[in-house]
Design an enzyme around this catalytic site. Structure first.
Site, PDB file in Angstrom:
ATOM      1  N   GLN A  87      -8.421   2.545  -3.129  1.00  0.00           N
ATOM      2  CA  GLN A  87      -8.237   4.262  -2.777  1.00  0.00           C
ATOM      3  C   GLN A  87      -6.682   4.251  -2.587  1.00  0.00           C
ATOM      4  OE1 GLN A  87      -8.768   2.373  -0.317  1.00  0.00           O
ATOM      5  NE2 GLN A  87      -8.411   3.457   1.652  1.00  0.00           N
ATOM      6  N   SER A 115     -16.580  13.092   7.054  1.00  0.00           N
ATOM      7  CA  SER A 115     -16.741  13.497   5.918  1.00  0.00           C
ATOM      8  C   SER A 115     -17.818  14.841   6.209  1.00  0.00           C
ATOM      9  CB  SER A 115     -16.975  12.878   4.802  1.00  0.00           C
ATOM     10  OG  SER A 115     -15.989  12.011   4.430  1.00  0.00           O
ATOM     11  N   HIS A 171     -15.246   5.549   9.238  1.00  0.00           N
ATOM     12  CA  HIS A 171     -14.995   5.739   8.180  1.00  0.00           C
ATOM     13  C   HIS A 171     -14.619   4.534   7.343  1.00  0.00           C
ATOM     14  CE1 HIS A 171     -12.746   7.895   4.753  1.00  0.00           C
ATOM     15  NE2 HIS A 171     -11.677   7.083   4.891  1.00  0.00           N
ATOM     16  N   ARG A 208       0.561  -1.288  -0.130  1.00  0.00           N
ATOM     17  CA  ARG A 208       0.030   0.077   0.138  1.00  0.00           C
ATOM     18  C   ARG A 208       0.732   1.264   0.108  1.00  0.00           C
ATOM     19  NH1 ARG A 208      -4.970  -0.356   4.153  1.00  0.00           N
ATOM     20  NH2 ARG A 208      -5.141   1.566   3.225  1.00  0.00           N
ATOM     21  N   TYR A 221      -9.514  13.912  -6.105  1.00  0.00           N
ATOM     22  CA  TYR A 221      -9.504  15.263  -5.551  1.00  0.00           C
ATOM     23  C   TYR A 221      -8.772  15.554  -4.192  1.00  0.00           C
ATOM     24  CZ  TYR A 221     -12.752  12.143  -2.840  1.00  0.00           C
ATOM     25  OH  TYR A 221     -13.398  11.190  -2.049  1.00  0.00           O
ATOM     26  N   PRO A 222      -8.488  16.947  -4.011  1.00  0.00           N
ATOM     27  CA  PRO A 222      -7.652  17.078  -2.974  1.00  0.00           C
ATOM     28  C   PRO A 222      -8.815  17.321  -1.680  1.00  0.00           C
ATOM     29  CG  PRO A 222      -7.801  18.916  -4.077  1.00  0.00           C
ATOM     30  CD  PRO A 222      -8.676  17.814  -4.708  1.00  0.00           C
ATOM     31  N   MET A 223      -8.487  16.963  -0.279  1.00  0.00           N
ATOM     32  CA  MET A 223      -9.266  17.227   0.904  1.00  0.00           C
ATOM     33  C   MET A 223      -8.414  17.937   1.923  1.00  0.00           C
ATOM     34  SD  MET A 223     -10.727  14.014   2.184  1.00  0.00           S
ATOM     35  CE  MET A 223     -11.645  14.601   3.396  1.00  0.00           C
ATOM     36  N   ASP A 224      -9.327  18.364   2.683  1.00  0.00           N
ATOM     37  CA  ASP A 224      -8.841  19.119   4.221  1.00  0.00           C
ATOM     38  C   ASP A 224      -9.566  18.367   5.120  1.00  0.00           C
ATOM     39  OD1 ASP A 224      -6.524  20.775   3.346  1.00  0.00           O
ATOM     40  OD2 ASP A 224      -8.222  22.721   3.362  1.00  0.00           O
ATOM     41  N   LYS A 225      -9.311  18.668   6.366  1.00  0.00           N
ATOM     42  CA  LYS A 225     -10.039  18.425   7.492  1.00  0.00           C
ATOM     43  C   LYS A 225     -10.211  19.690   8.444  1.00  0.00           C
ATOM     44  CE  LYS A 225     -10.498  13.537   7.816  1.00  0.00           C
ATOM     45  NZ  LYS A 225      -9.719  12.651   8.389  1.00  0.00           N
TER      46      LYS A 225
END
Ligand code: 76R
Length: 247
Positions: free
Chosen positions: A183, A221, A170, A129, A143-147
């Site tokens: 993923q 999310s 999750h 992995r 896609y990019p993401m933030d918390k």
């Protein structure tokens, strides 16, 4: 201070999105176009060799919509190698007929929210992995993401235990998509504009929508996720490159 999650970090990742300048591409003679395609394919051949030696991986996808025409996803053990790859591409004839559309720099990341008692670097599963050979899946979604860090909703102020239990939930949703969606989560704090890049692979493009939608209802999310632009693409196999670039 809350306890920071510990991460395992694998290969560095460059998502390189380009548009093709079809107008000037069409002005070339067909011989010149053939040469440019041939040179690009030789570059891909070099990437194949690196991949066969398990010293990196790559994928080519055509992108649907106006955000880009195609994407090269490149994984290498060092940031220097990523830089060399992009420069090498930029020096090709074909690159003269492409324009940068978007790029994203990150490193494959696993976190310790779901701990195991074994030494991760001895686990073939974990190693596979961290240093993934990208699947030849028909579709990709990136896609990019933030918390979120806003008022009461600040992920980074939560105790480890709370974050861990949310990540468990999750992971449970994610697991229902085992075999349907693969993923790759890559961390980009300090490297790019968001905190993670999310790259999903599937042979059924609708599974991206189903998975991402289902996750929106999950607390991690729903309350804490913030998202950048989404890109979706179709696998561009090497023997289809000439067809894609045929004018
Ligand atoms: O690594 C593991 O499999 C353990 C569980 C797990 C972790 C720790 C896991 C499972 N993820 C983890 C971490 Mn994930 N993931 C996303 C997105 O669109 C959205 O709402 C979120 C984007 C998707 C689609 C997804 C899919 N995951 C993370 C992290 C780091 C968080 C941190 O450190 O704070 C992010 C940003 C993130 C985001 N996740 C899974 C999936 C899927 C499909 C799984 C199940 C994998 C499997 O069990 O095979």
């Amino acid at each position: 201070m809350s306890e920071a999650a510990k991460t395992l970090d694998g290969w560095y990742v460059l998502h390189d999105f380009r548009t093709v300048d079809w107008t000037t591409w069409k002005m070339l003679s067909s011989e010149e176009r053939q040469e440019a395609i041939h040179e690009f394919l030789s570059l891909v051949e070099k990437w194949n060799k690196t991949q066969a030696e398990k010293k990196g991986s790559h994928a080519l996808y055509t992108v649907v919509g106006q955000k880009a025409d195609f994407m090269m996803m490149l994984l290498r053990p060092t940031m220097e190698e990523l830089n060399e790859l992009e420069t090498e591409f930029n020096k090709t004839k074909f690159a003269e007929f492409t324009m940068p559309a978007h790029s994203y720099v990150s490193v494959v990341e696993l976190s310790n929210y779901l701990p195991s008692d074994q030494d991760p670097y001895q686990s073939p599963e974990i190693l596979a992995r961290l240093y993934p050979i990208l699947p030849k899946a028909k579709y990709v979604c990136f896609y990019p993401m933030d918390k979120r860090r806003q008022g009461e909703d600040n992920w980074y102020m939560l105790p480890m235990e709370d974050r861990r239990s949310m990540m468990r939930s999750h992971g449970m949703i994610g697991r229902q998509y085992a075999g349907k969606v693969k993923q790759i989560i890559s961390g980009s704090v300090g490297f790019d504009d968001y905190e993670w890049g999310v790259t999903l692979f599937s042979d059924d493009v609708l599974q991206f929508k189903k998975l991402v939608y289902e996750m929106r209802f999950d607390e991690v999310s729903a309350r804490y996720g913030e998202f950048g632009s989404f890109f979706v693409g179709n696998l561009l196999e090497e023997d289809k490159v000439s067809h894609f670039l045929h004018v």
